[in-house]
Write a protein that holds these residues in place. Sequence first.
Motif: not given
Length: 360
Positions: A298-313
């Motif tokens: 991240s070079q911002a005021n937020f991050c982006w994370l991968s949840l792999g196989e997990r259920d996003e909802d």
Amino acid sequence: MTLEFAERIRRIPVYPAAGGYAEQAMPLVRLASNESPYPPLPAVREAIDRALRTLNRYPDPSSSILRERLSERYEVPSSRIAVGNGSCDILLAAGEALLEPGAELVYAWPSFSVYPHLAAASGARAITVPLDSEQRHDLPAMLGEITVATRLVVVCNPNNPTSTALAPADVAAFVAEVPPDVCVIIDEAYCEFNLLGDPDSSIELLSRHPNLVLLRTFSKVYGLCGLRVGFALCGSETLPQAVNQVRQPFFCNALAQTAAVEALAHQDEVIDRVTRTVAERLSVAEGLRALDLQVADSQANFCWLSLGERDEDEIMQGLRERGVLVRGGRALGADAPALRVTFGTPEENARFLEVLAEVL
Ligand SMILES: Cc1ncc(COP(=O)(O)O)c(C=O)c1O
């Protein structure tokens, strides 16, 4: 009888705004909209207070004081600065001014959710270029998509939603390769948080590239998104003229102009906020890695994370039930489970990590 709307109404996607704005019941940790957790500065509030007394008058239609201050700060003539009701206003106006059926627009994907609106509203063709394996813009691939029909290329740096940034030299090399009759908008809404180089390194490119536009905002580091004010620093006078032509008069309200002028005068506070945000960025990244989650650089005021196989909802719901609002990646264009999480105060971030561990 039902109303008959213009054909483009069926094409324009609805902006996926975060929810929770009407909720008062539960103390919410709001990490869904890349807002600043810090309230406006006392001096900005005082300036707004003074401006309240003249709200019976229309605002300055050319935002001349604000453009003058921006001109002094960035050493760009005020005739090459456009102001807007948020930077989105300028982006949409640029789309309207540049695009039409038969024209093409190139941007990366996933990127800012407003970009699909540009082609849909104008009837132009959108060419989307996938991000690279590290969730960054693939600039060579974007260059490869430019044709004689291309009118506009948009680069989001740092990129929303993936938080990654491009090195200044790569941006400069890219802009140099784009044909001079193609407008390049670099959307720098989060540039102040980017530590890959000087956040203002792109400004010197303006003197060499009349087709370049740097889009910036008072919504993020300045914490004024509730007032709506953004600006564009341009390589020539033609884009400010065109975007003014397609908008309603008085597009930037009086309080927004006043607040932005005052906020600009407090660069020490900007530096302080960036320092605090970067400290949080490091500690949240560490917390996420401790949970075995993959986080983009991240070079911002937020991050982006991968949840792999997990259920996003399921994860989103678990967080929400515990009063923490974040954005799910799928609504923002991701093809695998992911979350976009804004950095809040240290307490809010600690709460997010605690609740996420619980939900996982
Ligand atoms: C990349 C990007 N550009 C522009 C904007 C719009 O900002 P504004 O509030 O100035 O319209 C946002 C807001 O989230 C953004 O993420």
